[in-house]
Scaffold this motif. Sequence first.
Motif, PDB file in Angstrom:
ATOM      1  N   VAL A  43      43.888  43.596  26.362  1.00 51.19           N
ATOM      2  CA  VAL A  43      44.048  44.953  26.873  1.00 51.19           C
ATOM      3  C   VAL A  43      45.541  45.193  27.072  1.00 51.19           C
ATOM      4  O   VAL A  43      46.212  44.420  27.768  1.00 51.19           O
ATOM      5  CB  VAL A  43      43.307  45.157  28.217  1.00 51.19           C
ATOM      6  N   GLU A  44      46.064  46.234  26.439  1.00 53.79           N
ATOM      7  CA  GLU A  44      47.460  46.635  26.623  1.00 53.79           C
ATOM      8  C   GLU A  44      47.473  47.840  27.548  1.00 53.79           C
ATOM      9  O   GLU A  44      46.895  48.882  27.217  1.00 53.79           O
ATOM     10  CB  GLU A  44      48.084  46.994  25.278  1.00 53.79           C
ATOM     11  N   LEU A  45      48.110  47.700  28.701  1.00 54.15           N
ATOM     12  CA  LEU A  45      48.097  48.747  29.714  1.00 54.15           C
ATOM     13  C   LEU A  45      49.434  49.480  29.740  1.00 54.15           C
ATOM     14  O   LEU A  45      50.459  48.928  29.338  1.00 54.15           O
ATOM     15  CB  LEU A  45      47.818  48.118  31.084  1.00 54.15           C
ATOM     16  N   LEU A  85      43.405  41.929  34.025  1.00 54.67           N
ATOM     17  CA  LEU A  85      42.942  42.098  32.642  1.00 54.67           C
ATOM     18  C   LEU A  85      43.819  41.346  31.643  1.00 54.67           C
ATOM     19  O   LEU A  85      43.376  41.057  30.536  1.00 54.67           O
ATOM     20  CB  LEU A  85      42.887  43.578  32.276  1.00 54.67           C
ATOM     21  N   ARG A  86      45.047  41.029  32.007  1.00 54.72           N
ATOM     22  CA  ARG A  86      45.926  40.276  31.093  1.00 54.72           C
ATOM     23  C   ARG A  86      45.355  38.868  30.857  1.00 54.72           C
ATOM     24  O   ARG A  86      45.361  38.369  29.747  1.00 54.72           O
ATOM     25  CB  ARG A  86      47.327  40.166  31.663  1.00 54.72           C
ATOM     26  N   ASP A  87      44.874  38.246  31.930  1.00 52.02           N
ATOM     27  CA  ASP A  87      44.338  36.888  31.812  1.00 52.02           C
ATOM     28  C   ASP A  87      42.841  36.860  31.537  1.00 52.02           C
ATOM     29  O   ASP A  87      42.328  35.881  31.006  1.00 52.02           O
ATOM     30  CB  ASP A  87      44.609  36.105  33.106  1.00 52.02           C
ATOM     31  N   LYS A  88      42.151  37.917  31.938  1.00 55.49           N
ATOM     32  CA  LYS A  88      40.702  37.951  31.776  1.00 55.49           C
ATOM     33  C   LYS A  88      40.245  39.286  31.178  1.00 55.49           C
ATOM     34  O   LYS A  88      39.576  40.076  31.841  1.00 55.49           O
ATOM     35  CB  LYS A  88      40.016  37.748  33.127  1.00 55.49           C
ATOM     36  N   PRO A  89      40.584  39.538  29.915  1.00 56.62           N
ATOM     37  CA  PRO A  89      40.158  40.808  29.305  1.00 56.62           C
ATOM     38  C   PRO A  89      38.642  40.940  29.222  1.00 56.62           C
ATOM     39  O   PRO A  89      38.106  42.047  29.137  1.00 56.62           O
ATOM     40  CB  PRO A  89      40.811  40.781  27.920  1.00 56.62           C
ATOM     41  N   GLU A  90      37.942  39.809  29.287  1.00 56.62           N
ATOM     42  CA  GLU A  90      36.483  39.836  29.230  1.00 56.62           C
ATOM     43  C   GLU A  90      35.865  40.559  30.429  1.00 56.62           C
ATOM     44  O   GLU A  90      34.685  40.913  30.405  1.00 56.62           O
ATOM     45  CB  GLU A  90      35.909  38.423  29.095  1.00 56.62           C
TER      46      GLU A  90
END
Length: 132
Positions: A43-45, A85-90
């Motif tokens: 995910v790119e925020l 979300l950077r480490d856990k996009p799931e």
Amino acid sequence: MEYRFDPNVRYAKTHEWVRVEGEEAIVGISDYAQHELSDVVYVELPEVGSIVQQGKACAVVESVKTAEDVYAPISGEVIAINEALRDKPELVNQDPFGAAWFFRVKMSDPSEVNALMDAAAYQRHVESEERR
């Protein structure tokens, strides 16, 4: 397919949701969107401090299947992003309306929320897209 529709958020036709808290709005993608993407891997925020405009691309979600732009459902200044979300996009697949919020915006025009769909209207929108 059964999808979850959070009655406490408003939805954009492009499948983002907004939860309003005072002058701020929390943004994420819908359960339908995460199902369509399948397993999210990145995910790119947007940057904190950046200005997002309703209907304009501001983030990217990448899955094992595709990469899709995320459009800002509301205009304003990004005041926080979900670093988890950077480490856990799931998390996007596991909890799209909770732990997988994308970013928080200080709204520049709160009336834009009125142009978004409630859960019932969004459910009809999803059903019409599935019939295509």
